[in-house]
Design a protein around this motif. Sequence first.
Motif, PDB file in Angstrom:
ATOM      1  N   GLU A 125       0.873  -1.174   0.000  1.00 30.16           N
ATOM      2  CA  GLU A 125       0.000   0.000   0.000  1.00 30.16           C
ATOM      3  C   GLU A 125       0.907   1.220   0.000  1.00 30.16           C
ATOM      4  OE1 GLU A 125      -3.233  -2.078   2.986  1.00 30.16           O
ATOM      5  OE2 GLU A 125      -2.273  -0.214   3.582  1.00 30.16           O
ATOM      6  N   ARG A 126       0.475   2.231  -0.686  1.00 30.45           N
ATOM      7  CA  ARG A 126       1.198   3.503  -0.658  1.00 30.45           C
ATOM      8  C   ARG A 126       0.174   4.576  -0.345  1.00 30.45           C
ATOM      9  NH1 ARG A 126       5.759   5.463  -4.901  1.00 30.45           N
ATOM     10  NH2 ARG A 126       6.504   7.170  -3.617  1.00 30.45           N
ATOM     11  N   TRP A 127       0.473   5.396   0.648  1.00 24.34           N
ATOM     12  CA  TRP A 127      -0.438   6.419   1.134  1.00 24.34           C
ATOM     13  C   TRP A 127       0.171   7.794   0.898  1.00 24.34           C
ATOM     14  CZ3 TRP A 127      -5.182   5.179   3.295  1.00 24.34           C
ATOM     15  CH2 TRP A 127      -5.398   3.815   3.512  1.00 24.34           C
ATOM     16  N   ARG A 128      -0.640   8.711   0.361  1.00 24.34           N
ATOM     17  CA  ARG A 128      -0.162  10.089   0.159  1.00 24.34           C
ATOM     18  C   ARG A 128      -1.078  11.054   0.900  1.00 24.34           C
ATOM     19  NH1 ARG A 128      -2.904  13.739  -2.883  1.00 24.34           N
ATOM     20  NH2 ARG A 128      -4.555  12.892  -4.177  1.00 24.34           N
ATOM     21  N   TRP A 129      -0.462  12.096   1.430  1.00 28.62           N
ATOM     22  CA  TRP A 129      -1.191  13.145   2.137  1.00 28.62           C
ATOM     23  C   TRP A 129      -1.751  14.119   1.112  1.00 28.62           C
ATOM     24  CZ3 TRP A 129      -3.642  14.293   6.320  1.00 28.62           C
ATOM     25  CH2 TRP A 129      -3.912  15.612   6.652  1.00 28.62           C
ATOM     26  N   ASP A 130      -3.029  14.445   1.242  1.00 28.86           N
ATOM     27  CA  ASP A 130      -3.685  15.434   0.383  1.00 28.86           C
ATOM     28  C   ASP A 130      -3.899  16.682   1.225  1.00 28.86           C
ATOM     29  OD1 ASP A 130      -5.455  17.025  -1.085  1.00 28.86           O
ATOM     30  OD2 ASP A 130      -6.707  15.338  -1.709  1.00 28.86           O
ATOM     31  N   PRO A 131      -3.062  17.723   1.032  1.00 29.39           N
ATOM     32  CA  PRO A 131      -3.175  18.907   1.894  1.00 29.39           C
ATOM     33  C   PRO A 131      -4.481  19.671   1.686  1.00 29.39           C
ATOM     34  CG  PRO A 131      -1.489  19.241   0.208  1.00 29.39           C
ATOM     35  CD  PRO A 131      -1.961  17.824   0.086  1.00 29.39           C
ATOM     36  N   ALA A 132      -5.051  19.624   0.487  1.00 32.93           N
ATOM     37  CA  ALA A 132      -6.305  20.345   0.236  1.00 32.93           C
ATOM     38  C   ALA A 132      -7.462  19.686   0.995  1.00 32.93           C
ATOM     39  CB  ALA A 132      -6.599  20.397  -1.258  1.00 32.93           C
ATOM     40  N   ALA A 133      -7.525  18.360   0.935  1.00 32.27           N
ATOM     41  CA  ALA A 133      -8.604  17.627   1.604  1.00 32.27           C
ATOM     42  C   ALA A 133      -8.271  17.317   3.056  1.00 32.27           C
ATOM     43  CB  ALA A 133      -8.898  16.330   0.852  1.00 32.27           C
ATOM     44  N   LYS A 134      -6.998  17.528   3.437  1.00 37.45           N
ATOM     45  CA  LYS A 134      -6.523  17.225   4.787  1.00 37.45           C
ATOM     46  C   LYS A 134      -6.821  15.769   5.162  1.00 37.45           C
ATOM     47  CE  LYS A 134      -6.618  21.916   6.697  1.00 37.45           C
ATOM     48  NZ  LYS A 134      -5.804  22.407   5.685  1.00 37.45           N
ATOM     49  N   ARG A 135      -6.402  14.875   4.247  1.00 37.64           N
ATOM     50  CA  ARG A 135      -6.620  13.443   4.469  1.00 37.64           C
ATOM     51  C   ARG A 135      -5.611  12.634   3.684  1.00 37.64           C
ATOM     52  NH1 ARG A 135     -11.374  10.298   2.239  1.00 37.64           N
ATOM     53  NH2 ARG A 135      -9.729   8.759   2.271  1.00 37.64           N
ATOM     54  N   TRP A 136      -5.562  11.353   3.968  1.00 37.29           N
ATOM     55  CA  TRP A 136      -4.667  10.424   3.285  1.00 37.29           C
ATOM     56  C   TRP A 136      -5.443   9.635   2.245  1.00 37.29           C
ATOM     57  CZ3 TRP A 136       0.542  10.094   4.003  1.00 37.29           C
ATOM     58  CH2 TRP A 136       1.061  10.773   5.100  1.00 37.29           C
ATOM     59  N   TRP A 137      -4.768   9.322   1.149  1.00 38.95           N
ATOM     60  CA  TRP A 137      -5.332   8.480   0.097  1.00 38.95           C
ATOM     61  C   TRP A 137      -4.394   7.297  -0.139  1.00 38.95           C
ATOM     62  CZ3 TRP A 137     -10.127   9.439  -1.124  1.00 38.95           C
ATOM     63  CH2 TRP A 137     -10.623  10.737  -1.110  1.00 38.95           C
ATOM     64  N   GLN A 138      -4.971   6.142  -0.341  1.00 37.21           N
ATOM     65  CA  GLN A 138      -4.216   4.952  -0.712  1.00 37.21           C
ATOM     66  C   GLN A 138      -4.095   5.003  -2.235  1.00 37.21           C
ATOM     67  OE1 GLN A 138      -3.062   2.081  -2.140  1.00 37.21           O
ATOM     68  NE2 GLN A 138      -4.776   0.776  -1.666  1.00 37.21           N
ATOM     69  N   THR A 139      -2.875   5.053  -2.764  1.00 35.75           N
ATOM     70  CA  THR A 139      -2.671   5.350  -4.189  1.00 35.75           C
ATOM     71  C   THR A 139      -2.460   4.129  -5.070  1.00 35.75           C
ATOM     72  OG1 THR A 139      -0.280   5.622  -3.933  1.00 35.75           O
ATOM     73  CG2 THR A 139      -1.656   7.587  -3.612  1.00 35.75           C
ATOM     74  N   GLN A 140      -2.415   2.943  -4.512  1.00 41.43           N
ATOM     75  CA  GLN A 140      -2.156   1.745  -5.312  1.00 41.43           C
ATOM     76  C   GLN A 140      -3.436   1.088  -5.827  1.00 41.43           C
ATOM     77  OE1 GLN A 140       1.170   2.681  -5.365  1.00 41.43           O
ATOM     78  NE2 GLN A 140       1.416   0.527  -5.781  1.00 41.43           N
ATOM     79  N   GLY A 141      -4.583   1.549  -5.390  1.00 43.85           N
ATOM     80  CA  GLY A 141      -5.828   0.873  -5.748  1.00 43.85           C
ATOM     81  C   GLY A 141      -6.064  -0.309  -4.826  1.00 43.85           C
ATOM     82  N   LEU A 142      -7.135  -1.030  -5.071  1.00 44.61           N
ATOM     83  CA  LEU A 142      -7.423  -2.208  -4.250  1.00 44.61           C
ATOM     84  C   LEU A 142      -6.307  -3.230  -4.433  1.00 44.61           C
ATOM     85  CD1 LEU A 142     -11.270  -2.662  -4.799  1.00 44.61           C
ATOM     86  CD2 LEU A 142     -10.087  -1.646  -2.849  1.00 44.61           C
ATOM     87  N   PRO A 143      -6.107  -4.095  -3.434  1.00 54.09           N
ATOM     88  CA  PRO A 143      -5.013  -5.063  -3.533  1.00 54.09           C
ATOM     89  C   PRO A 143      -5.209  -6.020  -4.707  1.00 54.09           C
ATOM     90  CG  PRO A 143      -6.423  -5.567  -1.659  1.00 54.09           C
ATOM     91  CD  PRO A 143      -6.880  -4.252  -2.206  1.00 54.09           C
ATOM     92  N   ASP A 144      -4.108  -6.322  -5.389  1.00 55.36           N
ATOM     93  CA  ASP A 144      -4.125  -7.296  -6.479  1.00 55.36           C
ATOM     94  C   ASP A 144      -4.057  -8.685  -5.850  1.00 55.36           C
ATOM     95  OD1 ASP A 144      -3.837  -8.889  -8.667  1.00 55.36           O
ATOM     96  OD2 ASP A 144      -1.977  -7.972  -9.366  1.00 55.36           O
ATOM     97  N   LEU A 145      -5.193  -9.279  -5.629  1.00 52.62           N
ATOM     98  CA  LEU A 145      -5.261 -10.579  -4.964  1.00 52.62           C
ATOM     99  C   LEU A 145      -4.965 -11.737  -5.904  1.00 52.62           C
ATOM    100  CD1 LEU A 145      -8.449  -9.936  -2.805  1.00 52.62           C
ATOM    101  CD2 LEU A 145      -6.041  -9.569  -2.212  1.00 52.62           C
ATOM    102  N   TRP A 146      -4.774 -11.440  -7.166  1.00 52.00           N
ATOM    103  CA  TRP A 146      -4.521 -12.474  -8.171  1.00 52.00           C
ATOM    104  C   TRP A 146      -3.122 -12.341  -8.746  1.00 52.00           C
ATOM    105  CZ3 TRP A 146      -8.716  -9.419  -7.510  1.00 52.00           C
ATOM    106  CH2 TRP A 146      -9.835 -10.061  -6.978  1.00 52.00           C
ATOM    107  N   GLN A 147      -2.352 -11.378  -8.240  1.00 50.19           N
ATOM    108  CA  GLN A 147      -0.968 -11.168  -8.644  1.00 50.19           C
ATOM    109  C   GLN A 147      -0.822 -11.130 -10.171  1.00 50.19           C
ATOM    110  OE1 GLN A 147       1.494 -10.839  -5.767  1.00 50.19           O
ATOM    111  NE2 GLN A 147      -0.582 -10.370  -5.162  1.00 50.19           N
ATOM    112  N   GLY A 148      -1.711 -10.352 -10.788  1.00 53.96           N
ATOM    113  CA  GLY A 148      -1.634 -10.134 -12.239  1.00 53.96           C
ATOM    114  C   GLY A 148      -2.242 -11.230 -13.092  1.00 53.96           C
ATOM    115  N   GLN A 149      -2.783 -12.274 -12.499  1.00 56.53           N
ATOM    116  CA  GLN A 149      -3.363 -13.383 -13.285  1.00 56.53           C
ATOM    117  C   GLN A 149      -4.802 -13.105 -13.633  1.00 56.53           C
ATOM    118  OE1 GLN A 149      -2.806 -17.063 -11.221  1.00 56.53           O
ATOM    119  NE2 GLN A 149      -0.631 -16.747 -10.978  1.00 56.53           N
TER     120      GLN A 149
END
Length: 149
Positions: A125-149
Amino acid sequence: MGDRTGGRMPRLVQIAIVMLLLVAGAAAAAGPTRSQRTKLLQFQDGYAAAVRWSEFERALEFVDPEQQRTQPLSDLQRERYRQVQVSSYRESGGGVLPDGSVERRIEMGVINRNTQAERQVQVRERWRWDPAAKRWWQTQGLPDLWQGQ
């Protein structure tokens, strides 16, 4: 009496500006503030709870809107998430990256609802701070539970 600097900033002012920029850069590189870290934990806990309960539609509320706009979930992907049950979700490491974002490595247990087969998946997971919204966003999307398959 003319200006001895020839229209340029005095050397001391230049040094002061450079020092201020270095301090500002170091503060950004040092990572999130205490308040931001507190909010990060709240957002990560909310996201983790949604994923642990296999509530992927709710987990999407934590995903960066830009990520959702550029890579929206297809109906097929949504159906694939309905076919799995998360059995475990454990943090295995992470840290602050040079750009100030935060990475978290997760080990997940995933059960296929049709076959009842369980497997382990490693996600980041990668999280970035959004200063305008004053919140964190997870930037990778939902987890790839199929590892690209």
